[in-house]
Design an enzyme around this catalytic site. Structure first.
Site, mmCIF file in Angstrom:
data_model
loop_
_atom_site.group_PDB
_atom_site.id
_atom_site.type_symbol
_atom_site.label_atom_id
_atom_site.label_comp_id
_atom_site.label_asym_id
_atom_site.label_seq_id
_atom_site.Cartn_x
_atom_site.Cartn_y
_atom_site.Cartn_z
ATOM 1 N N ARG A 168 0.828 -1.213 0.000
ATOM 2 C CA ARG A 168 0.000 0.000 0.000
ATOM 3 C C ARG A 168 0.868 1.272 0.000
ATOM 4 O O ARG A 168 0.524 2.268 0.621
ATOM 5 C CB ARG A 168 -0.935 0.028 1.220
ATOM 6 C CG ARG A 168 -1.963 -1.095 1.268
ATOM 7 C CD ARG A 168 -2.948 -1.024 0.097
ATOM 8 N NE ARG A 168 -4.051 -1.942 0.286
ATOM 9 C CZ ARG A 168 -4.043 -3.232 -0.066
ATOM 10 N NH1 ARG A 168 -2.989 -3.756 -0.662
ATOM 11 N NH2 ARG A 168 -5.099 -3.978 0.136
ATOM 12 N N SER A 242 -10.530 -0.649 3.191
ATOM 13 C CA SER A 242 -9.823 -0.852 4.457
ATOM 14 C C SER A 242 -9.349 0.500 4.976
ATOM 15 O O SER A 242 -8.668 1.229 4.262
ATOM 16 C CB SER A 242 -8.604 -1.738 4.254
ATOM 17 O OG SER A 242 -8.986 -3.011 3.813
ATOM 18 N N GLU A 338 -4.881 3.755 6.142
ATOM 19 C CA GLU A 338 -4.537 3.524 4.738
ATOM 20 C C GLU A 338 -4.894 4.730 3.865
ATOM 21 O O GLU A 338 -4.108 5.131 3.015
ATOM 22 C CB GLU A 338 -5.245 2.257 4.250
ATOM 23 C CG GLU A 338 -4.806 1.870 2.864
ATOM 24 C CD GLU A 338 -5.541 0.655 2.331
ATOM 25 O OE1 GLU A 338 -5.349 -0.431 2.880
ATOM 26 O OE2 GLU A 338 -6.289 0.788 1.366
HETATM 27 N N1 EPU Z 1 -11.231 -10.602 10.312
HETATM 28 C C1 EPU Z 1 -11.941 -10.677 11.485
HETATM 29 N N2 EPU Z 1 -12.889 -9.736 11.741
HETATM 30 C C2 EPU Z 1 -13.158 -8.737 10.865
HETATM 31 C C3 EPU Z 1 -12.440 -8.651 9.664
HETATM 32 C C4 EPU Z 1 -11.462 -9.597 9.402
HETATM 33 O O1 EPU Z 1 -11.724 -11.573 12.303
HETATM 34 O O2 EPU Z 1 -14.027 -7.942 11.164
HETATM 35 C C5 EPU Z 1 -10.223 -11.620 9.988
HETATM 36 C C6 EPU Z 1 -10.734 -12.510 8.869
HETATM 37 O O3 EPU Z 1 -11.474 -13.582 9.323
HETATM 38 C C7 EPU Z 1 -9.459 -12.975 8.205
HETATM 39 C C8 EPU Z 1 -8.504 -11.823 8.437
HETATM 40 O O4 EPU Z 1 -9.070 -11.011 9.468
HETATM 41 O O5 EPU Z 1 -8.938 -14.110 8.865
HETATM 42 C C9 EPU Z 1 -8.257 -11.010 7.173
HETATM 43 O O6 EPU Z 1 -9.496 -10.525 6.662
HETATM 44 P P1 EPU Z 1 -9.796 -10.410 5.090
HETATM 45 O O7 EPU Z 1 -9.379 -11.646 4.402
HETATM 46 O O8 EPU Z 1 -11.172 -9.915 4.919
HETATM 47 O O9 EPU Z 1 -8.768 -9.318 4.565
HETATM 48 P P2 EPU Z 1 -8.219 -8.006 5.234
HETATM 49 O O10 EPU Z 1 -6.846 -8.273 5.758
HETATM 50 O O11 EPU Z 1 -9.218 -7.486 6.173
HETATM 51 C C10 EPU Z 1 -7.031 -7.174 3.034
HETATM 52 C C11 EPU Z 1 -6.913 -5.892 2.304
HETATM 53 C C12 EPU Z 1 -8.163 -5.654 1.460
HETATM 54 C C13 EPU Z 1 -8.278 -6.793 0.480
HETATM 55 C C14 EPU Z 1 -8.353 -8.111 1.252
HETATM 56 C C15 EPU Z 1 -8.323 -9.297 0.337
HETATM 57 C C16 EPU Z 1 -5.511 -4.410 3.606
HETATM 58 C C17 EPU Z 1 -5.460 -3.245 4.544
HETATM 59 N N3 EPU Z 1 -6.725 -4.798 3.251
HETATM 60 O O12 EPU Z 1 -8.116 -7.049 3.951
HETATM 61 O O13 EPU Z 1 -7.972 -4.446 0.739
HETATM 62 O O14 EPU Z 1 -9.428 -6.651 -0.338
HETATM 63 O O15 EPU Z 1 -7.205 -8.238 2.142
HETATM 64 O O16 EPU Z 1 -7.051 -9.416 -0.213
HETATM 65 O O17 EPU Z 1 -4.475 -4.928 3.236
HETATM 66 C C18 EPU Z 1 -8.347 -2.107 0.794
HETATM 67 O O18 EPU Z 1 -7.131 -1.971 0.796
HETATM 68 O O19 EPU Z 1 -9.119 -1.106 0.792
HETATM 69 C C19 EPU Z 1 -8.916 -3.436 0.818
HETATM 70 C C20 EPU Z 1 -10.228 -3.667 0.896
#
Ligand code: EPU
Length: 342
Positions: A168, A242, A338
């Protein structure tokens, strides 16, 4: 001030930021060509104003009115370039909608960007924060870009190595790249396409459909379905995706946390450090679905802050600060926003 440019004054930015914050710009120009950009910045009065370059407004928090010139980059165009034996090259102008561009590459029969389907924003904004999702970042498919340098009035060409892409992050978020205005971006897509199913959630969603050899279109549709399930549509609920980056801690810190929190979601990085799921940390602090005034935490994904209607940038900042304080007190980790704060 330049008489032929359609500058608008005291212009509402509410429709131009996906958070739907009702801030105003002192001056606003919708830029539809590089020549127009050059003309605007050749005008001494305009060039002297503080400047905000705006694409889709999907990675930004307007904390108040902007006492300067907003350059809304709306330059259009996309084309297939000759490429080489192994790659097809495609180019799009900075103002093209990112998702529409990705869908267009798929319609041309080119795989490679499908994991980045449905990310809001424009092509020109994509390299600035090196957008990424589902195991792919723009840097993985990036070929080159051209950018206007207001300091010299020249157009510069940049290859991947020049852009300092990181999670990012890129040179466009730091000095000396911060002032550059992206005009177009080119991508290199593999002719011998293979699905990228490194992200466990995507791999299992593809497998669940019984797709042993998915097509790029099928991968895109799966990504779109996952995103629709978890992320709010900015057309319905204001948000900037995010709101925090997933924090990276050293292995020892992660090991200490795991003793106390065995369910901690973490992913080891190539250098041995650990990336933690900020959404999980926030969720554990009980923030999911909670609100402070008109700003809230999205009930289906704790990493996304939302505008429940009429929120100001200050409301969102207050909520973000409260979340940061709780996560830091509990896990010893400082969450970094972010979106760019203006
Ligand atoms: N989780 C929770 N509770 C929540 C949200 C997430 O326990 O409320 C846990 C999920 O169960 C999972 C882990 O956290 O085990 C990661 O969650 P998720 O796979 O939804 O991805 P993320 O890390 O929350 C990142 C990116 C997203 C991208 C997704 C998919 C960042 C900051 N965010 O989200 O990017 O779409 O992975 O690759 O790196 C963005 O940058 O705007 C964005 C949406």
């Amino acid at each position: 001030m330049h008489s032929t440019l359609p500058i608008q004054h005291d212009f509402s930015l509410r429709q131009l930021n996906t958070f739907g914050i009702d801030a105003r710009a002192r001056a606003y120009l919708r830029v539809t060509s590089a020549a127009q950009l050059r003309a605007a910045l050749a005008d001494p009065a305009l060039a002297a104003m503080p400047r905000l370059v705006l694409g889709g407004g999907s990675n930004l928090l307007l904390t108040g009115d902007f006492a300067g010139l907003v350059l809304h980059i709306a330059i259009e165009g996309r084309e297939v370039l000759p490429g080489d034996a192994e790659h097809v090259h495609v180019r799009a102008a900075a103002g093209e909608n990112w998702h529409a561009f990705v869908q267009w590459t798929l319609e041309q029969g080119f795989g490679g960007l499908e994991n980045l389907s449905l990310i809001p924003g424009t092509v020109g904004a994509a390299p600035i924060q090196n957008i990424g999702a589902y195991g792919l970042e723009i840097k993985d498919r990036f070929l080159s870009l051209s950018a206007f340098d207001p300091a010299t009035g020249q157009i510069v060409a940049m290859r991947g190595g020049d852009c300092r892409f990181a999670y990012r992050d890129s040179i466009f978020k730091q000095e000396p790249g911060r002032g550059l205005i992206v005009l177009d971006v080119s991508f290199s897509l593999p002719r011998n396409w293979q699905p990228n199913l490194r992200y466990a959630e995507l791999a299992s969603a593809v497998a669940e459909q019984g797709l042993a050899q998915p097509t790029p279109r099928q991968v895109a549709d799966t990504v779109i379905a996952i995103r629709r399930r978890k992320l709010p549509d900015p057309a319905e609920v204001g948000n900037a995706g995010s709101f925090f980056k997933n924090p990276v801690v050293d292995a020892a810190h992660c090991a200490r946390l795991l003793e106390q929190f065995p369910a901690l979601v973490h992913h080891v990085q190539p250098d041995g450090s650990e990336k933690l799921a900020a959404g999980w940390l926030i969720d554990q602090c009980g923030w999911k679905g909670r609100s402070m005034g008109a700003a809230g935490v999205y009930p289906k994904q704790a990493l996304v802050l939302v505008n429940n209607g009429g929120a100001t940038g200050a409301d969102v900042q207050r909520l973000a600060a409260a979340i940061q304080a709780d996560v830091e007190a509990r896990f010893g980790v400082r969450l970094e926003p972010e979106p760019v704060f203006i």
